[in-house]
Enzyme design. Sequence first.
Site, PDB file in Angstrom:
ATOM      1  N   HIS A  20       0.852  -1.201   0.000  1.00 36.28           N
ATOM      2  CA  HIS A  20       0.000   0.000   0.000  1.00 36.28           C
ATOM      3  C   HIS A  20       0.879   1.239   0.000  1.00 36.28           C
ATOM      4  O   HIS A  20       1.302   1.738   1.054  1.00 36.28           O
ATOM      5  CB  HIS A  20      -0.911  -0.013   1.233  1.00 36.28           C
ATOM      6  CG  HIS A  20      -2.035   0.973   1.162  1.00 36.28           C
ATOM      7  ND1 HIS A  20      -3.360   0.596   1.262  1.00 36.28           N
ATOM      8  CD2 HIS A  20      -2.047   2.316   1.012  1.00 36.28           C
ATOM      9  CE1 HIS A  20      -4.134   1.674   1.180  1.00 36.28           C
ATOM     10  NE2 HIS A  20      -3.342   2.729   1.031  1.00 36.28           N
ATOM     11  N   HIS A  22       1.122   5.012  -2.298  1.00 34.80           N
ATOM     12  CA  HIS A  22       0.547   5.865  -3.341  1.00 34.80           C
ATOM     13  C   HIS A  22       1.648   6.601  -4.091  1.00 34.80           C
ATOM     14  O   HIS A  22       2.478   7.279  -3.475  1.00 34.80           O
ATOM     15  CB  HIS A  22      -0.421   6.877  -2.717  1.00 34.80           C
ATOM     16  CG  HIS A  22      -1.689   6.267  -2.212  1.00 34.80           C
ATOM     17  ND1 HIS A  22      -2.834   6.209  -2.976  1.00 34.80           N
ATOM     18  CD2 HIS A  22      -1.984   5.682  -1.022  1.00 34.80           C
ATOM     19  CE1 HIS A  22      -3.800   5.625  -2.271  1.00 34.80           C
ATOM     20  NE2 HIS A  22      -3.309   5.291  -1.082  1.00 34.80           N
ATOM     21  N   ASP A  24       1.474   9.255  -5.965  1.00 32.70           N
ATOM     22  CA  ASP A  24       1.386  10.705  -5.789  1.00 32.70           C
ATOM     23  C   ASP A  24       1.595  11.130  -4.344  1.00 32.70           C
ATOM     24  O   ASP A  24       1.553  12.328  -4.031  1.00 32.70           O
ATOM     25  CB  ASP A  24       0.058  11.253  -6.323  1.00 32.70           C
ATOM     26  CG  ASP A  24      -1.149  10.501  -5.789  1.00 32.70           C
ATOM     27  OD1 ASP A  24      -0.977   9.380  -5.272  1.00 32.70           O
ATOM     28  OD2 ASP A  24      -2.277  11.021  -5.900  1.00 32.70           O
ATOM     29  N   GLY A 182     -10.141   7.540  -1.675  1.00 34.39           N
ATOM     30  CA  GLY A 182     -10.792   8.821  -1.448  1.00 34.39           C
ATOM     31  C   GLY A 182     -11.587   8.787  -0.156  1.00 34.39           C
ATOM     32  O   GLY A 182     -11.613   7.783   0.554  1.00 34.39           O
ATOM     33  N   HIS A 209      -9.966   0.562  -0.299  1.00 35.40           N
ATOM     34  CA  HIS A 209      -9.784   1.376   0.897  1.00 35.40           C
ATOM     35  C   HIS A 209     -11.058   1.264   1.737  1.00 35.40           C
ATOM     36  O   HIS A 209     -12.133   1.693   1.308  1.00 35.40           O
ATOM     37  CB  HIS A 209      -9.569   2.842   0.519  1.00 35.40           C
ATOM     38  CG  HIS A 209      -8.165   3.190   0.144  1.00 35.40           C
ATOM     39  ND1 HIS A 209      -7.587   2.778  -1.036  1.00 35.40           N
ATOM     40  CD2 HIS A 209      -7.216   3.927   0.800  1.00 35.40           C
ATOM     41  CE1 HIS A 209      -6.350   3.243  -1.102  1.00 35.40           C
ATOM     42  NE2 HIS A 209      -6.088   3.947  -0.009  1.00 35.40           N
ATOM     43  N   GLU A 212     -10.881   2.891   7.320  1.00 38.65           N
ATOM     44  CA  GLU A 212      -9.862   3.859   7.743  1.00 38.65           C
ATOM     45  C   GLU A 212     -10.575   4.978   8.490  1.00 38.65           C
ATOM     46  O   GLU A 212     -10.555   5.040   9.714  1.00 38.65           O
ATOM     47  CB  GLU A 212      -9.099   4.396   6.539  1.00 38.65           C
ATOM     48  CG  GLU A 212      -7.999   5.393   6.914  1.00 38.65           C
ATOM     49  CD  GLU A 212      -7.331   6.011   5.693  1.00 38.65           C
ATOM     50  OE1 GLU A 212      -6.286   6.650   5.888  1.00 38.65           O
ATOM     51  OE2 GLU A 212      -7.854   5.882   4.574  1.00 38.65           O
ATOM     52  N   ASP A 301       1.818   3.929   2.920  1.00 39.93           N
ATOM     53  CA  ASP A 301       0.727   4.773   2.444  1.00 39.93           C
ATOM     54  C   ASP A 301       1.281   5.924   1.597  1.00 39.93           C
ATOM     55  O   ASP A 301       1.259   5.855   0.375  1.00 39.93           O
ATOM     56  CB  ASP A 301      -0.130   5.293   3.587  1.00 39.93           C
ATOM     57  CG  ASP A 301      -1.523   5.721   3.138  1.00 39.93           C
ATOM     58  OD1 ASP A 301      -1.895   5.426   1.985  1.00 39.93           O
ATOM     59  OD2 ASP A 301      -2.248   6.326   3.940  1.00 39.93           O
TER      60      ASP A 301
END
Length: 363
Positions: A20, A22, A24, A182, A209, A212, A301
């Site tokens: 996991h 990202h 970006d 998101g 996701h 969370e 993350d």
Amino acid sequence: MSPAPLDLPTVRTAPKALLHDHLDGGLRPATVLELARECGYDRLPADNADDLAAWFADAASSGSLERYLETFEHTVAVMQTPEGLARVARECALDLAADTVVYAEVRFAPEQHLERGLSLDEVVHHTLLGFEEGVALAADRGQQIRIGCLLTAMRHAARSLEIAELAVRFRDRGVVGFDIAGAEAGHPPSRHLDAFEHMRANNAHFTIHAGEAFGLPSIHEAIAFCGADRLGHGVRITDDITVGKADRAELGRLADYVRDKRIPLELCPSSNVQTGAVASLEKHPFDLLARLRFRVTVNTDNRLMSATSMSEEMVKLATTFGYGWSDLERFTINAMKSAFIPFPDRLRLIDEVVKPGYAVLIG
């Protein structure tokens, strides 16, 4: 032979698997600045790498997932060209390899990179080229890494089926799965059933996701209605676990199902604290879930926003909960077992890379 010291320099030498991360959320601050100048983006909150890195970490530590997600406005803005996408992916591969991550699944949302006229296919193509270049450059430096890409659909948008189709289209060119991400509240995973049905119809993998910022309903939908292979974060599964006297834990039906089915939890300790999913690292349910033998995995993350790396996440957990090398090996094997690559490839990495690497450290 005594065990190696479990400190940050030594943990950096240990083989690690990351599920996991990202794209970006892992840019180098200096790269953000350079790409911003190249593309004419003038809204960065700082004009030097150190100050920019500090801004990202501070802004992401608000305790709100929604506020945390706002930091991505700046990184996504500089990832709108073929050169920008390829560079960020290339540097991602190099940075992970330098941290001795031997297997990584890196995700990003192609729909967020269309502002300068690229098509979805072009976005994915140039990103995958960047990963390939980074893996090759790392190999030249004696650092071996394999990277699989996950394509993410934004759960508040309406392009999830299109992104799922894109994931299947690129499945033999470096894309290993699909995801939705998101803000969870108000955007349940069941709104994207057609995308998940497309993935299942094509025997393709996906994670969601869930659990969370939102609780058990999000996890339940992700598993029962959508059929997720893994849970992105999933920390709120503890809402279905009651710890009584003598630390005896009673699992509800959903938690029991997640454990019985060995559904992997993509836990991200530092990020979970930043977004307010847990109050502190000391109160993170990672240790409870590990002791109850859930399939827990360690993840970064967003390395930029959390100012972290896989090695740093492992050291934080070891320091907080008293883990040793055998524990870190187990978490790494958990991740490799849960990877979205063929079984023989997972087994080879476990037997030929992970286990020998930890055997040296365990002593």
